[in-house]
Design a protein around this motif. Structure first.
Motif, PDB file in Angstrom:
ATOM      1  N   SER A  50      -9.575 -10.717   3.800  1.00 23.35           N
ATOM      2  CA  SER A  50      -8.491  -9.740   3.870  1.00 23.35           C
ATOM      3  C   SER A  50      -8.447  -8.953   2.574  1.00 23.35           C
ATOM      4  CB  SER A  50      -7.148 -10.434   4.127  1.00 23.35           C
ATOM      5  OG  SER A  50      -6.898 -11.421   3.146  1.00 23.35           O
ATOM      6  N   MET A  51      -7.809  -7.792   2.638  1.00 26.22           N
ATOM      7  CA  MET A  51      -7.789  -6.922   1.458  1.00 26.22           C
ATOM      8  C   MET A  51      -6.595  -5.986   1.518  1.00 26.22           C
ATOM      9  SD  MET A  51     -11.038  -4.516   2.523  1.00 26.22           S
ATOM     10  CE  MET A  51     -12.052  -5.960   2.789  1.00 26.22           C
ATOM     11  N   ALA A  52      -6.255  -5.445   0.371  1.00 18.21           N
ATOM     12  CA  ALA A  52      -5.179  -4.454   0.285  1.00 18.21           C
ATOM     13  C   ALA A  52      -5.464  -3.551  -0.900  1.00 18.21           C
ATOM     14  CB  ALA A  52      -3.823  -5.134   0.120  1.00 18.21           C
ATOM     15  N   THR A  53      -5.121  -2.287  -0.748  1.00 18.64           N
ATOM     16  CA  THR A  53      -5.281  -1.349  -1.860  1.00 18.64           C
ATOM     17  C   THR A  53      -3.918  -0.993  -2.431  1.00 18.64           C
ATOM     18  OG1 THR A  53      -6.202   0.782  -2.546  1.00 18.64           O
ATOM     19  CG2 THR A  53      -5.235   0.683  -0.360  1.00 18.64           C
TER      20      THR A  53
ATOM     21  N   GLU B 286       0.824  -1.212   0.000  1.00 19.82           N
ATOM     22  CA  GLU B 286       0.000   0.000   0.000  1.00 19.82           C
ATOM     23  C   GLU B 286       0.856   1.260   0.000  1.00 19.82           C
ATOM     24  OE1 GLU B 286      -4.014  -1.870   2.083  1.00 19.82           O
ATOM     25  OE2 GLU B 286      -2.603  -0.760   3.333  1.00 19.82           O
ATOM     26  N   LEU B 287       1.975   1.221   0.705  1.00 20.51           N
ATOM     27  CA  LEU B 287       2.880   2.363   0.717  1.00 20.51           C
ATOM     28  C   LEU B 287       3.533   2.562  -0.651  1.00 20.51           C
ATOM     29  CD1 LEU B 287       4.050   4.568   2.508  1.00 20.51           C
ATOM     30  CD2 LEU B 287       5.791   2.944   3.272  1.00 20.51           C
ATOM     31  N   ALA B 288       3.914   1.462  -1.296  1.00 21.82           N
ATOM     32  CA  ALA B 288       4.504   1.553  -2.635  1.00 21.82           C
ATOM     33  C   ALA B 288       3.515   2.152  -3.626  1.00 21.82           C
ATOM     34  CB  ALA B 288       4.958   0.169  -3.097  1.00 21.82           C
ATOM     35  N   GLY B 289       2.263   1.703  -3.560  1.00 22.63           N
ATOM     36  CA  GLY B 289       1.243   2.240  -4.447  1.00 22.63           C
ATOM     37  C   GLY B 289       1.000   3.724  -4.221  1.00 22.63           C
ATOM     38  N   ALA B 290       0.983   4.140  -2.953  1.00 20.84           N
ATOM     39  CA  ALA B 290       0.751   5.552  -2.641  1.00 20.84           C
ATOM     40  C   ALA B 290       1.903   6.423  -3.139  1.00 20.84           C
ATOM     41  CB  ALA B 290       0.568   5.716  -1.130  1.00 20.84           C
TER      42      ALA B 290
ATOM     43  N   GLY C 217      -3.820   1.493  -4.997  1.00 20.25           N
ATOM     44  CA  GLY C 217      -3.925   2.869  -5.451  1.00 20.25           C
ATOM     45  C   GLY C 217      -5.306   3.161  -5.990  1.00 20.25           C
ATOM     46  N   ARG C 218      -5.403   4.239  -6.684  1.00 18.62           N
ATOM     47  CA  ARG C 218      -6.672   4.706  -7.245  1.00 18.62           C
ATOM     48  C   ARG C 218      -7.298   3.630  -8.139  1.00 18.62           C
ATOM     49  NH1 ARG C 218      -8.188  10.096  -8.614  1.00 18.62           N
ATOM     50  NH2 ARG C 218      -9.591  10.240 -10.383  1.00 18.62           N
ATOM     51  N   ASN C 219      -8.502   3.189  -7.779  1.00 19.81           N
ATOM     52  CA  ASN C 219      -9.251   2.167  -8.528  1.00 19.81           C
ATOM     53  C   ASN C 219      -8.553   0.807  -8.562  1.00 19.81           C
ATOM     54  OD1 ASN C 219     -11.179   4.138  -9.140  1.00 19.81           O
ATOM     55  ND2 ASN C 219     -10.217   4.639 -11.103  1.00 19.81           N
ATOM     56  N   LYS C 220      -7.627   0.606  -7.650  1.00 19.30           N
ATOM     57  CA  LYS C 220      -6.855  -0.643  -7.667  1.00 19.30           C
ATOM     58  C   LYS C 220      -6.799  -1.235  -6.263  1.00 19.30           C
ATOM     59  CE  LYS C 220      -3.803   1.072 -11.350  1.00 19.30           C
ATOM     60  NZ  LYS C 220      -4.406   2.420 -11.399  1.00 19.30           N
ATOM     61  N   ALA C 221      -7.378  -2.412  -6.078  1.00 23.33           N
ATOM     62  CA  ALA C 221      -7.328  -3.111  -4.794  1.00 23.33           C
ATOM     63  C   ALA C 221      -7.559  -4.591  -5.043  1.00 23.33           C
ATOM     64  CB  ALA C 221      -8.376  -2.562  -3.829  1.00 23.33           C
ATOM     65  N   VAL C 222      -7.217  -5.392  -4.047  1.00 27.52           N
ATOM     66  CA  VAL C 222      -7.488  -6.834  -4.110  1.00 27.52           C
ATOM     67  C   VAL C 222      -8.230  -7.226  -2.839  1.00 27.52           C
ATOM     68  CG1 VAL C 222      -5.580  -7.454  -5.627  1.00 27.52           C
ATOM     69  CG2 VAL C 222      -5.178  -7.314  -3.174  1.00 27.52           C
ATOM     70  N   VAL C 223      -9.196  -8.109  -2.987  1.00 28.00           N
ATOM     71  CA  VAL C 223     -10.027  -8.538  -1.855  1.00 28.00           C
ATOM     72  C   VAL C 223     -10.157 -10.053  -1.881  1.00 28.00           C
ATOM     73  CG1 VAL C 223     -12.329  -8.469  -0.806  1.00 28.00           C
ATOM     74  CG2 VAL C 223     -11.333  -6.377  -1.761  1.00 28.00           C
ATOM     75  N   ASP C 224      -9.871 -10.676  -0.737  1.00 28.81           N
ATOM     76  CA  ASP C 224     -10.099 -12.109  -0.555  1.00 28.81           C
ATOM     77  C   ASP C 224     -11.200 -12.302   0.483  1.00 28.81           C
ATOM     78  OD1 ASP C 224      -8.180 -12.904  -2.331  1.00 28.81           O
ATOM     79  OD2 ASP C 224      -6.651 -13.354  -0.818  1.00 28.81           O
ATOM     80  N   LEU C 225     -12.351 -12.781   0.054  1.00 39.37           N
ATOM     81  CA  LEU C 225     -13.408 -13.169   0.974  1.00 39.37           C
ATOM     82  C   LEU C 225     -13.411 -14.689   1.072  1.00 39.37           C
ATOM     83  CD1 LEU C 225     -16.256 -10.750  -0.187  1.00 39.37           C
ATOM     84  CD2 LEU C 225     -14.623 -10.445   1.682  1.00 39.37           C
TER      85      LEU C 225
ATOM     86  N   TRP D  51     -12.844  -1.925  -0.265  1.00 37.60           N
ATOM     87  CA  TRP D  51     -11.776  -1.575   0.676  1.00 37.60           C
ATOM     88  C   TRP D  51     -12.082  -0.255   1.378  1.00 37.60           C
ATOM     89  CZ3 TRP D  51      -8.605   2.578   1.318  1.00 37.60           C
ATOM     90  CH2 TRP D  51      -7.504   2.413   2.143  1.00 37.60           C
ATOM     91  N   MET D  52     -12.474   0.759   0.613  1.00 37.30           N
ATOM     92  CA  MET D  52     -12.772   2.060   1.204  1.00 37.30           C
ATOM     93  C   MET D  52     -13.942   1.983   2.178  1.00 37.30           C
ATOM     94  SD  MET D  52     -12.191   5.076  -1.602  1.00 37.30           S
ATOM     95  CE  MET D  52     -13.480   4.508  -2.700  1.00 37.30           C
ATOM     96  N   PHE D  53     -15.001   1.272   1.805  1.00 38.51           N
ATOM     97  CA  PHE D  53     -16.188   1.171   2.649  1.00 38.51           C
ATOM     98  C   PHE D  53     -15.854   0.491   3.978  1.00 38.51           C
ATOM     99  CE2 PHE D  53     -19.839  -1.386   4.085  1.00 38.51           C
ATOM    100  CZ  PHE D  53     -20.746  -0.364   4.349  1.00 38.51           C
ATOM    101  N   ILE D  54     -15.133  -0.621   3.920  1.00 37.99           N
ATOM    102  CA  ILE D  54     -14.790  -1.358   5.139  1.00 37.99           C
ATOM    103  C   ILE D  54     -13.926  -0.514   6.064  1.00 37.99           C
ATOM    104  CG2 ILE D  54     -13.516  -3.342   6.044  1.00 37.99           C
ATOM    105  CD1 ILE D  54     -16.233  -4.055   4.838  1.00 37.99           C
ATOM    106  N   HIS D  55     -12.969   0.212   5.498  1.00 42.55           N
ATOM    107  CA  HIS D  55     -12.102   1.039   6.340  1.00 42.55           C
ATOM    108  C   HIS D  55     -12.857   2.236   6.922  1.00 42.55           C
ATOM    109  CE1 HIS D  55      -8.962  -1.451   4.661  1.00 42.55           C
ATOM    110  NE2 HIS D  55      -8.082  -0.891   5.465  1.00 42.55           N
ATOM    111  N   LEU D  56     -13.781   2.793   6.168  1.00 40.75           N
ATOM    112  CA  LEU D  56     -14.566   3.916   6.682  1.00 40.75           C
ATOM    113  C   LEU D  56     -15.424   3.504   7.872  1.00 40.75           C
ATOM    114  CD1 LEU D  56     -15.890   6.002   3.638  1.00 40.75           C
ATOM    115  CD2 LEU D  56     -14.496   6.819   5.537  1.00 40.75           C
ATOM    116  N   ILE D  57     -16.134   2.401   7.746  1.00 42.07           N
ATOM    117  CA  ILE D  57     -17.032   1.993   8.837  1.00 42.07           C
ATOM    118  C   ILE D  57     -16.244   1.486  10.045  1.00 42.07           C
ATOM    119  CG2 ILE D  57     -18.924   1.455   7.262  1.00 42.07           C
ATOM    120  CD1 ILE D  57     -18.306  -1.524   7.700  1.00 42.07           C
TER     121      ILE D  57
END
Length: 434
Positions: A355-358, A174-178, A360-368, A382-388
């Motif tokens: 688990s999930m990781a972002t 996530e830091l590399a992407g940012a 960057g912009r419009n780019k993330a991976v999610v494992d349910l 990713w954004m929704f889960i982190h916001l709540i």
């Protein structure tokens, strides 16, 4: 500590992270006196520390006052303290502000950066486990570009614009992407007289793939996203040293860099006093049974990242993420009430929500548990889960508005050098103390 005497039994909680806060909330008005201690007076939402480090968010938007969490809780107290020792024989803890007796003790101290005994790397690299550390990284990144403007030495300029991230877990990815997004959209505007194309971002992973705790599909997708953003991904490469100028590895590869950020591992923040039999020494985690009770003790518990509960499904312990910590804190509160009522305790069973990781912009991976996906939809999830998951309505609103603004304007407003970072001034401290 001026904690009032009470006819109720006293629970002492050490640590105000995800596990400690989860436990505290569930113990509200449960006929216990509860005392929480932490070295900081705020809870940190650690998953978003990288956004503070890269100027996407201000630190107060991911921090929340612990006293505000417990302000309406009856017979509930907070003390700003650094607990130094557990005196299990006398049922008390010894902190920098004095001793305190407990009936039940809960250790929820979390983790610190693990340098695997390499003092040179510990001394010269950056870590990112706390808000002050994230602010140090933010300052160092911006100061590097300011210095690059002033030097006439091309090799020095390249070193200042060369960023090495060690560790391909969620934090490193996530830091590399940012950083890559800053290179693409922000830095060219701020530094038009620098050739930002010469900025290099290296992500170094000792294993065969990045995000190795997620599925191979997610790992591959994340790597493709990073490469597309211009990040240099180095796999099966182990960093062996860093003298503040050159990064050495076990391969035929070295990097000249003034900024190395270490995200390659963690170990538990232990407190002295527990028996050696209760400690998994290699990673400094506390051994617990199925009820999160520390092995060898009847009235001491450990929850969250600091503990290791070995089960058939998780022989190496549960993932060191927020969800296991939150769930353990919640169940322990229930079990402490069961102890009070002399009813059977419930064994902990982790409900893996994924688990999930972002990247960057419009780019993330999610494992349910049953689904794996990546891309734009994963990014919104990713954004929704982190916001709540953030504590406090104001924090949720501020983070959401920042994300909307950054998305529309391709900008990061918090790229401020509030506290200049001077590496030499901090060499007498361990990185996790700063």
């Amino acid at each position: 500590m001026n904690i009032p005497d009470s006819s109720l039994k006293r629970i002492v909680i050490i640590g105000g992270g995800f596990a400690g806060i989860s436990l505290a909330k569930k113990l509200r008005n449960k006929n216990y006196q509860v005392v929480m201690m932490d070295k900081h007076n705020y809870h940190t939402f650690q998953p978003l520390l990288y956004q503070v480090a890269t100027g996407g968010l201000e630190p107060d938007s991911i921090a929340y006052p612990i006293r505000k969490v417990i302000k309406e809780y009856k017979d509930f107290y907070f003390r700003l303290a650094d607990v130094k020792e557990i005196d299990a024989t006398n049922n008390r803890i010894i902190a920098d502000i004095g001793p305190l007796h407990y009936d039940y003790l809960v250790v929820a101290t979390g983790t610190k950066t693990n340098y695997f005994g390499n003092k040179e790397i510990e001394r010269n690299s950056m870590s990112m486990k706390t808000i002050p550390q994230s602010l140090n990284i933010r300052s160092l990144i911006l100061e590097s570009f300011e210095a690059a403007l002033l030097t006439d030495d091309e090799s020095e300029r390249e070193s200042l614009m060369n960023f090495v991230l060690v560790g391909g877990g969620p934090t490193g990815v996530e830091l590399a992407g940012a950083l890559a997004e800053m290179k693409k959209a922000v830095l060219p505007k701020d530094y038009p007289d620098l050739d930002i194309n010469k900025m290099q971002i290296h992500l170094v992973q000792s294993g065969e793939r990045i995000l190795d705790t997620m599925t191979e599909k997610s790992s591959e997708a994340a790597e493709k996203f990073l490469v597309k953003l211009g990040v240099n991904v180095h796999k099966n490469v182990r960093v062996t040293g860093y003298d503040s100028v050159v990064v050495t590895t076990n391969a035929d590869l070295e990097f000249h860099s003034s900024t190395v950020i270490w995200t390659a591992g963690v170990s538990g923040k232990l407190i002295s006093g527990l028996n050696k039999d209760a400690i998994f020494e290699r990673i400094d985690r506390i051994k617990v049974d199925a009820y999160n009770r520390v092995k060898g003790y009847e009235n001491i518990f450990a929850i969250g990242d600091i503990c290791i509960m070995e089960t058939e499904k998780y022989p190496k312990g549960h993932p060191q993420m927020a969800q296991p910590a939150i769930q353990q804190g919640s169940l322990l509160a229930e079990n402490l009430v069961n102890l009070q009522n002399n009813t059977p305790l419930k064994a902990f069973e982790y409900n893996d929500k994924g688990s999930m990781a972002t990247i960057g912009r419009n780019k993330a991976v999610v494992d349910l548990p049953k689904f794996h996906f990546s891309g734009v939809f994963a990014w919104f999830v990713w954004m929704f889960i982190h916001l709540i998951s953030l504590i406090g309505f104001k924090n949720k609103a501020v983070v959401f508005l920042n994300w909307v603004y950054n998305y529309i304007r391709f900008d990061r407003e918090a790229r401020l050098i509030i506290r200049p970072y001077k590496k030499k001034m901090l060499q007498s401290f361990t990185t996790d103390e700063v």
